[in-house]
Design an enzyme around this catalytic site. Sequence first.
Site, PDB file in Angstrom:
ATOM      1  CD  GLU A  51       3.519 -12.384   3.850  1.00  0.00           C
ATOM      2  OE1 GLU A  51       2.689 -13.419   4.264  1.00  0.00           O
ATOM      3  OE2 GLU A  51       3.452 -11.236   4.052  1.00  0.00           O
TER       4      GLU A  51
ATOM      5  CB  CYS B 190       0.440  -7.775  -4.531  1.00  0.00           C
ATOM      6  SG  CYS B 190       1.483  -6.894  -3.647  1.00  0.00           S
TER       7      CYS B 190
ATOM      8  CB  CYS C 124      12.547  -2.648   1.589  1.00  0.00           C
ATOM      9  SG  CYS C 124      12.563  -1.110   0.704  1.00  0.00           S
TER      10      CYS C 124
ATOM     11  CB  CYS D  25       8.654   4.020   4.214  1.00  0.00           C
ATOM     12  SG  CYS D  25       9.398   4.166   2.596  1.00  0.00           S
TER      13      CYS D  25
ATOM     14  CB  CYS E 114       6.662   0.310   5.220  1.00  0.00           C
ATOM     15  SG  CYS E 114       6.982  -1.308   4.204  1.00  0.00           S
TER      16      CYS E 114
ATOM     17  CB  SER F 163       4.172   0.434  -6.513  1.00  0.00           C
ATOM     18  OG  SER F 163       4.315   1.293  -5.355  1.00  0.00           O
TER      19      SER F 163
ATOM     20  CB  SER G  78       5.082   5.441  -2.261  1.00  0.00           C
ATOM     21  OG  SER G  78       4.488   4.044  -2.939  1.00  0.00           O
ATOM     22  CG  LEU G  79       3.261  12.113  -3.497  1.00  0.00           C
ATOM     23  CD1 LEU G  79       4.698  12.122  -4.216  1.00  0.00           C
ATOM     24  CD2 LEU G  79       2.265  12.816  -4.548  1.00  0.00           C
ATOM     25  CG  HIS G  80       3.737   7.774   1.534  1.00  0.00           C
ATOM     26  ND1 HIS G  80       2.763   7.319   1.298  1.00  0.00           N
ATOM     27  CD2 HIS G  80       4.595   7.066   1.107  1.00  0.00           C
ATOM     28  CE1 HIS G  80       2.673   5.888   0.802  1.00  0.00           C
ATOM     29  NE2 HIS G  80       3.936   5.682   0.504  1.00  0.00           N
TER      30      HIS G  80
ATOM     31  CG  ASN H 257      -3.123  -2.080   6.504  1.00  0.00           C
ATOM     32  OD1 ASN H 257      -4.496  -2.354   6.839  1.00  0.00           O
ATOM     33  ND2 ASN H 257      -2.998  -1.796   5.160  1.00  0.00           N
TER      34      ASN H 257
ATOM     35  CB  CYS I 285      -1.478  -2.214   1.994  1.00  0.00           C
ATOM     36  SG  CYS I 285      -1.462  -1.644   0.587  1.00  0.00           S
TER      37      CYS I 285
HETATM   38  N1  SAH Z   1       8.737  -0.050  -2.427  1.00  0.00           N
HETATM   39  C1  SAH Z   1       7.404   0.250  -3.256  1.00  0.00           C
HETATM   40  C2  SAH Z   1       6.669  -1.034  -3.303  1.00  0.00           C
HETATM   41  C3  SAH Z   1       6.194  -1.796  -2.253  1.00  0.00           C
HETATM   42  S1  SAH Z   1       5.238  -0.666  -0.958  1.00  0.00           S
HETATM   43  C4  SAH Z   1       6.937   1.578  -2.751  1.00  0.00           C
HETATM   44  O1  SAH Z   1       7.095   1.894  -1.724  1.00  0.00           O
HETATM   45  O2  SAH Z   1       6.204   1.940  -3.504  1.00  0.00           O
HETATM   46  C5  SAH Z   1       3.926  -0.770  -1.840  1.00  0.00           C
HETATM   47  C6  SAH Z   1       2.819   0.303  -1.103  1.00  0.00           C
HETATM   48  O3  SAH Z   1       2.466  -0.136   0.345  1.00  0.00           O
HETATM   49  C7  SAH Z   1       3.268   1.438  -1.254  1.00  0.00           C
HETATM   50  O4  SAH Z   1       2.594   2.491  -1.527  1.00  0.00           O
HETATM   51  C8  SAH Z   1       3.571   1.662   0.276  1.00  0.00           C
HETATM   52  O5  SAH Z   1       3.729   3.308   0.605  1.00  0.00           O
HETATM   53  C9  SAH Z   1       2.362   1.166   1.183  1.00  0.00           C
HETATM   54  N2  SAH Z   1       2.700   0.661   2.438  1.00  0.00           N
HETATM   55  C10 SAH Z   1       3.641   0.526   2.973  1.00  0.00           C
HETATM   56  N3  SAH Z   1       3.421   0.081   4.389  1.00  0.00           N
HETATM   57  C11 SAH Z   1       2.132   0.238   4.529  1.00  0.00           C
HETATM   58  C12 SAH Z   1       1.316   0.282   5.568  1.00  0.00           C
HETATM   59  N4  SAH Z   1       1.694   0.000   6.831  1.00  0.00           N
HETATM   60  N5  SAH Z   1      -0.083   0.407   5.363  1.00  0.00           N
HETATM   61  C13 SAH Z   1      -0.594   0.953   4.109  1.00  0.00           C
HETATM   62  N6  SAH Z   1       0.246   1.152   3.186  1.00  0.00           N
HETATM   63  C14 SAH Z   1       1.730   0.899   3.279  1.00  0.00           C
HETATM   64 FE1  SF4 Z   2      10.597  -0.130   1.040  1.00  0.00          FE
HETATM   65 FE2  SF4 Z   2       8.126   0.546  -0.182  1.00  0.00          FE
HETATM   66 FE3  SF4 Z   2       8.238  -0.181   2.339  1.00  0.00          FE
HETATM   67 FE4  SF4 Z   2       9.160   2.126   1.829  1.00  0.00          FE
HETATM   68  S1  SF4 Z   2       7.037   1.353   1.566  1.00  0.00           S
HETATM   69  S2  SF4 Z   2      10.176   0.596   3.230  1.00  0.00           S
HETATM   70  S3  SF4 Z   2      10.208   1.718  -0.146  1.00  0.00           S
HETATM   71  S4  SF4 Z   2       8.967  -1.400   0.598  1.00  0.00           S
END
Ligand code: SAH
Ligand code: SF4
Length: 378
Positions: A90, A103, A110, A114, A117, A198, A220-222, A305, A348
Amino acid sequence: MVNLLGLDLDAMVARLDVLQEKRFRAIQLFRWIHRAGETDFSRMTDIARSLREKLQGSYEVRALPVLTEQCSADGTVKWLFDVGDGNAVETVYIPESDRGTLCVSSQAGCAVGCRFCSTGHQGFSRNLSTAEIVAQLWWAEHRLRARLNLGQGERAIDNIVMMGMGEPLQNFAAVVPALRIMLDDHAYGLSRRRVTVSTSGVVPMIDRLGQTCPVALAVSLHAPDDTLRDHLVPLNRKYPLGELMSACSRYLEVAPRDFITFEYCMLDGVNDSDDHARRLVALVRGQSPESGQTVPCKLNLIPFNPFPASGLRRSPKERVLAFARSLQAAGIVTTVRRTRGDDIDAACGQLAGEVLDRTDVGSRLARDVFPIPVVAAR
Ligand code: SAH
Ligand code: SF4
């Protein structure tokens, strides 16, 4: 057939050199493809017929098949592209008052996995090629120019975030030429400050990006400590926070911007307490046991999300705001990402892309739920 969408200008020049054609011919061809959006060599009128004939049969400009195009009431547009073998990716366009952001995805699925995600939950299918990455921009730019009735020289997209599906720094070899095409004045001419990679923290590749093609960086710290981050972002076990923060400092020496954007997905009861905020401040200030130096940064809080398999909840709005206030009180510029394109699942982290049933393309069309990060910081 070589897909010319996958060649940066140097590669195009090298290809044409083999055909005994001069550099300026490569530039002409490159401009026809990326600036004019032309796919048909016979319509590239100022290119010598002899070259057009040489290209015919061995080279092509091949876009990705579009499975769906959805437009949100707020102007957000989401495309689902078929990348073959039951995979889809997408791409999301987010119009804002002062800019148009695209985007872009870098992988089908991936491998980082995470917890929060949906792309991560799908697992990894494969890397996209440079042509497949650029094809997302090529399609969106030319489609939007026509739809928005833009005049000669006007462009629809002036900001790109590599925040779609996939971990761009785990597909470095294809991503870097794609970045070069985005930046090239003969193609999209984007500023380095307006192309953002990112990453979830692939430390050695952060260094290589800085050496090879420095653009804006989002990390992406979290989580403010290794124990929690190990759990949320499994890659942290390989590249823990101390190493990640050092890599961020090194990157800033060559980066086009003087700060790193840290993304922080707000998960109810997991990483969103006042104590987490306090430790996050210590981390970026170099005052936590895990970090050695201050990293100039902006914090971007992303309300989670949700998707069913995650078992996680979004932090309440008041919690997100309180968290943002404590970071701001400590002097850290903090934004809360506004979710766009809600009505078309373009938010996101709900990445769709992956194909749900590999035997039935139709099912994918019916259920396009996937994670696309939408950057709309205020
Ligand atoms: N892999 C890279 C880029 C793609 S994800 C990364 O992790 O940075 C892009 C952003 O979307 C990241 O900051 C990720 O943490 C965030 N993201 C992923 N899943 C999400 C969700 N369910 N809700 C909100 N943000 C999310
Ligand atoms: Fe991959 Fe980024 Fe999703 Fe983590 S947040 S699983 S690195 S796409």
